[in-house]
Design a protein around this motif. Sequence first.
Motif, PDB file in Angstrom:
ATOM      1  N   ALA A 118      16.066  46.946 -17.343  1.00 58.52           N
ATOM      2  CA  ALA A 118      14.786  46.555 -17.951  1.00 58.52           C
ATOM      3  C   ALA A 118      15.014  45.882 -19.297  1.00 58.52           C
ATOM      4  O   ALA A 118      14.336  44.927 -19.648  1.00 58.52           O
ATOM      5  N   GLY A 119      15.994  46.388 -20.055  1.00 58.42           N
ATOM      6  CA  GLY A 119      16.276  45.813 -21.357  1.00 58.42           C
ATOM      7  C   GLY A 119      16.914  44.440 -21.261  1.00 58.42           C
ATOM      8  O   GLY A 119      16.591  43.539 -22.019  1.00 58.42           O
ATOM      9  N   PRO A 156       2.899  64.587 -16.828  1.00 60.42           N
ATOM     10  CA  PRO A 156       2.574  64.250 -18.221  1.00 60.42           C
ATOM     11  C   PRO A 156       3.281  62.990 -18.732  1.00 60.42           C
ATOM     12  O   PRO A 156       2.916  62.454 -19.772  1.00 60.42           O
ATOM     13  N   MET A 157       4.313  62.517 -17.994  1.00 59.13           N
ATOM     14  CA  MET A 157       5.007  61.298 -18.440  1.00 59.13           C
ATOM     15  C   MET A 157       4.353  60.049 -17.872  1.00 59.13           C
ATOM     16  O   MET A 157       4.495  58.967 -18.422  1.00 59.13           O
ATOM     17  N   LEU A 158       3.677  60.214 -16.738  1.00 61.99           N
ATOM     18  CA  LEU A 158       3.066  59.055 -16.085  1.00 61.99           C
ATOM     19  C   LEU A 158       1.573  59.273 -15.954  1.00 61.99           C
ATOM     20  O   LEU A 158       0.934  59.788 -16.846  1.00 61.99           O
ATOM     21  N   TYR A 159       1.057  58.898 -14.808  1.00 60.56           N
ATOM     22  CA  TYR A 159      -0.370  58.990 -14.531  1.00 60.56           C
ATOM     23  C   TYR A 159      -0.462  59.488 -13.088  1.00 60.56           C
ATOM     24  O   TYR A 159       0.162  58.906 -12.204  1.00 60.56           O
ATOM     25  N   GLU A 212      13.925  45.015 -11.680  1.00 55.37           N
ATOM     26  CA  GLU A 212      13.874  45.697 -10.388  1.00 55.37           C
ATOM     27  C   GLU A 212      14.838  45.028  -9.404  1.00 55.37           C
ATOM     28  O   GLU A 212      15.590  45.679  -8.689  1.00 55.37           O
ATOM     29  N   PHE A 241      14.202  59.808 -17.024  1.00 60.86           N
ATOM     30  CA  PHE A 241      13.719  59.442 -15.691  1.00 60.86           C
ATOM     31  C   PHE A 241      14.782  59.739 -14.640  1.00 60.86           C
ATOM     32  O   PHE A 241      14.463  60.108 -13.508  1.00 60.86           O
ATOM     33  N   GLY A 254      15.745  57.240 -22.560  1.00 64.52           N
ATOM     34  CA  GLY A 254      14.711  56.954 -21.564  1.00 64.52           C
ATOM     35  C   GLY A 254      15.283  57.034 -20.160  1.00 64.52           C
ATOM     36  O   GLY A 254      14.676  57.620 -19.257  1.00 64.52           O
ATOM     37  N   GLY A 255      16.486  56.483 -19.985  1.00 67.27           N
ATOM     38  CA  GLY A 255      17.115  56.457 -18.670  1.00 67.27           C
ATOM     39  C   GLY A 255      17.457  57.847 -18.168  1.00 67.27           C
ATOM     40  O   GLY A 255      17.233  58.174 -17.001  1.00 67.27           O
ATOM     41  N   SER A 291       6.632  54.598  -5.308  1.00 66.97           N
ATOM     42  CA  SER A 291       7.814  54.101  -6.013  1.00 66.97           C
ATOM     43  C   SER A 291       8.759  55.241  -6.360  1.00 66.97           C
ATOM     44  O   SER A 291       9.973  55.070  -6.346  1.00 66.97           O
ATOM     45  N   SER A 324      16.763  51.615 -16.552  1.00 73.40           N
ATOM     46  CA  SER A 324      16.417  51.437 -17.964  1.00 73.40           C
ATOM     47  C   SER A 324      17.176  50.283 -18.590  1.00 73.40           C
ATOM     48  O   SER A 324      16.606  49.477 -19.323  1.00 73.40           O
ATOM     49  N   GLN A 363      18.573  54.521 -27.493  1.00 75.29           N
ATOM     50  CA  GLN A 363      17.187  54.793 -27.125  1.00 75.29           C
ATOM     51  C   GLN A 363      16.970  54.541 -25.629  1.00 75.29           C
ATOM     52  O   GLN A 363      16.284  55.292 -24.957  1.00 75.29           O
ATOM     53  N   THR A 364      17.601  53.481 -25.128  1.00 83.20           N
ATOM     54  CA  THR A 364      17.499  53.173 -23.706  1.00 83.20           C
ATOM     55  C   THR A 364      18.155  54.283 -22.887  1.00 83.20           C
ATOM     56  O   THR A 364      17.658  54.682 -21.837  1.00 83.20           O
ATOM     57  N   PRO A 369      11.674  62.298 -27.506  1.00 84.70           N
ATOM     58  CA  PRO A 369      10.453  63.055 -27.232  1.00 84.70           C
ATOM     59  C   PRO A 369      10.825  64.472 -26.785  1.00 84.70           C
ATOM     60  O   PRO A 369      11.726  64.645 -25.961  1.00 84.70           O
TER      61      PRO A 369
END
Lengths: 289, 381
Positions: A254-255, A208-211, A262, A14, A10-11, A219, A251, A6-7, A137
Motif C-alpha cells: 500500500a505504501g 472495533p478496527m473496521l466497520y 492489491e 492486520f 499496521g501490518g 475480503s 501494508s 509505522q507501516t 494504538p
Amino acid sequence: MQVFLQTLIGGVTFGAVYALVAMGFSIVYRTMGLVNFAHGNVVMIGAYAASNLYMFAKLPFPVAVAVAIAVTALIGLVIERVLRPLENKDFDLMLIGTIGFGTVLEAGAIRVFGATGHAVPSPVATAPLDVAGIKIPTYSLLVIAVAAAATVLLGLFLQRTKRGAAMQAVAMDHEAATAVGIHVGRSNAMAFAIGAGLAALAGGLIGPMLYVNPTMGGSLGIKGFAAAIFGGFGSMRGAIAGGMAFGLLDSFAAGHFQEYSELVTFLVFAAIVMVRPTGIFGETTVNRA
Amino acid sequence: MFPARFPIAAASLIVTLTACSAPGQQSGKQAVATGPIKVANINAQSGQLSSLGKWENKGVKLAVDEANKAGGVNGRQIQLDLFDDQGDPTVGTNLARKIAGEGYVAMLGTAESAVTLAMAPILKDAGIPNITSGQSPKLAALKSPFLFLNAPTSVTYDETLAKYLVDGKGYKKIALISNNGTYGAGEHDAFLAALKSRNVTPIADEAVTPDQKDFSASLTAIRQKNPDVLFVGAEEVESGLIAKQARELGLKAVLAGGAPMGTDVYVTTAGADNAEGSVISSPYLSNDASQASKTFSASYQAAFGEAAELHGAKAYDGAKILIEALKQTKGAGGRPLADAIRAVKHDGLLGDFAYDGSGVGIHATQIGLIKAGKIVAESAG
C-alpha cells in the motif's frame, strides 16, 4: 524509517487477524480436506455477535467475544452436521454446500441486522503509545496479544490433549484413525467448531478496527484463505506465518504501490505459490481430497 | 373481487380499443395509458454498497407513496418496482435491458456512478429517462438526453470545498488521500482541478484501493509533510477508517471531504472525537435546515422508523421531479418525458433544480462542520 516502522505496526496488527482467519481455514482443511468457503461469513457473524452484545447488551468486551465464540462454534457444528452425510462421498457437493452456507449467512445477516452495519467503539479508549514518534494504538497491542494467546492455546490443545491428538490422527489418516477407535465425525465436528470459534475471535477483534456489516466477510475471507495457502494449507504454523506475511505484504505494498497495492500483493502471492506450491510450511499429511 | 373488478377491466378494454383505433395516435403508448405507470427503482440491495441502495429506495418510495395517496398521475397510480443491482455494473446492464423490455417509462437510481455509467447507453437506446443518484463528472460528460442527476457532480462539491479552505481559510499545505474507485477518483480529479485553478499544489497525493483497511503507510508519509488539511476522497466507511487511523497516528490536519463525511456512518466509524471539526461539502446538511426538510424528515421517520439523511433526500427530490414531469406528459414516457424532466423547475430539499444540457440540475453545495458528532452549517467563506 518512521514510515517503515509505522507501516510494520499496521501490518502486524492486520496480520494477526489474518492469521486467526487462516488458522480457522486450516484446522478444517487439515481434518477434513475441505475448504470451508463459509468461513469469511462466519467471521462476519462473529463480528456481529460480539459487537451487538458489547454495544447493545452492554456486556464487557471479553465476555461479548466469548459468547460470540460459543454462538459461532454452534453454527460451525450445524454446518458440519448438515454436510456430514456427504463426507467421503461427494466432495464437490460439500464444497458447494459451504458456499451455500456462506450465502445464507450473509443474506440472513442483512435480514436480521439490516444492510447498513455499524461501527464499534474501541473497548480500550486510551491514546496511542508514542515510542520515538511511532504511534502504537493500544488496541493493536491487545489484538496481537489475544491472537498470540489463542495460537498458543490451540497448539497446546492439538499436541497435549487426547482429543487434540485424535484430531491430528484423523488429519494424517482417517481410515487408520477409525480403525483405532477414533470417531471421525466427532473429530470433524470439533474441527468445524474450533474453526468457527477462531472466526468469531477474529471477527470480534476486528470489529472495533473496521466497520461491521453483512459483507465484511468477503475480503477478510479471501485474504485469510490466501494467507493459509501462503503459509502451507493445513499447517497451523503456516497459518500464523502466512497471516503475518500477508498483513505485512499488504501494508508495505500500500505504501509503495499506492492504488496497485492489491494487484502487487496477489502477484507476489502467486509468484511465491508457483515457486513453492506447498506454501512456507507445506505439510504432506493432508491429502484427503 | 371479481364482480367489482370486471366492469373496470371491461371499461379499460373499451378505452384501449377506442384508443387503438384513433387515427394518428401511437397505439403502443395508448394501449397502456390506463393501467399503473411503471417506474423502476434500481439500487444495490445486497453487497458492499447496499446501505446506499436502501436509503435511496426509501426516499423514492416515500415520494411515490405520497403521490399515489394524492391521486397519482392523472388518476393513474405509479407502480414502483425495486430491482437489486448488487452495486455491480454487469448486473445493472442486465436490469437495464429487462426494464426496457417490460414497459417501464422511467428509472430512478442507481446510487453508484459506475453502474449508472454502464446502464446509460442501453437506457438511452430504449428511450427510458433515468434520474440517477451518482455524482461522477463522467455522467454529465455523457450528455445523454435521457440521463439526469439528482445531486451536483463532484466538481461542484470540490469547488465549494476548495473555495472555503483555500480562499476563505487561507490553507495552502494540502494533502490528498483518495481511492481509485469511480467515486474516489472523481473526487480526486475534481478537487485537484479546484486546487490547480487556485495555484495550489498538494504537498502529498496518496492513492488507496476502495477495499483497503490499513492506511499506516500512506498516512505516515502524509504526516511527515505536516499538512494543514487532509482531503479524503472515499466512501463513508473508508473515510471513517482513514480519519480514525490519521488521528491515531497523530495527524492534526483538518479533515475535509464530500457528502460521505457528512453521514453518521463516517462519524461512528471514525469515532466522534476523531471526526470533530471535519469540513464537509454537501447539498443537504441536516434535516433541520429548512421547513421542507423538516417536513420530509418527519414523514421519513414516520414511514421507516429511522432518521432521514442525504441519500434519501436526493432520491426523494429525483422522484418528485419525475412525478412532476409525468404529470406534464400525462404518464407518457420516451423523449417527451425526458424533455419534461429537463423543463421541471423544482424547489427541492437539495436546492432549486434547473437542468442544463448535461443533465445536472443543481450547481451549489454548502459547507458543514462536524461538531460533537453532528453536522452543522457553516456560512461559506
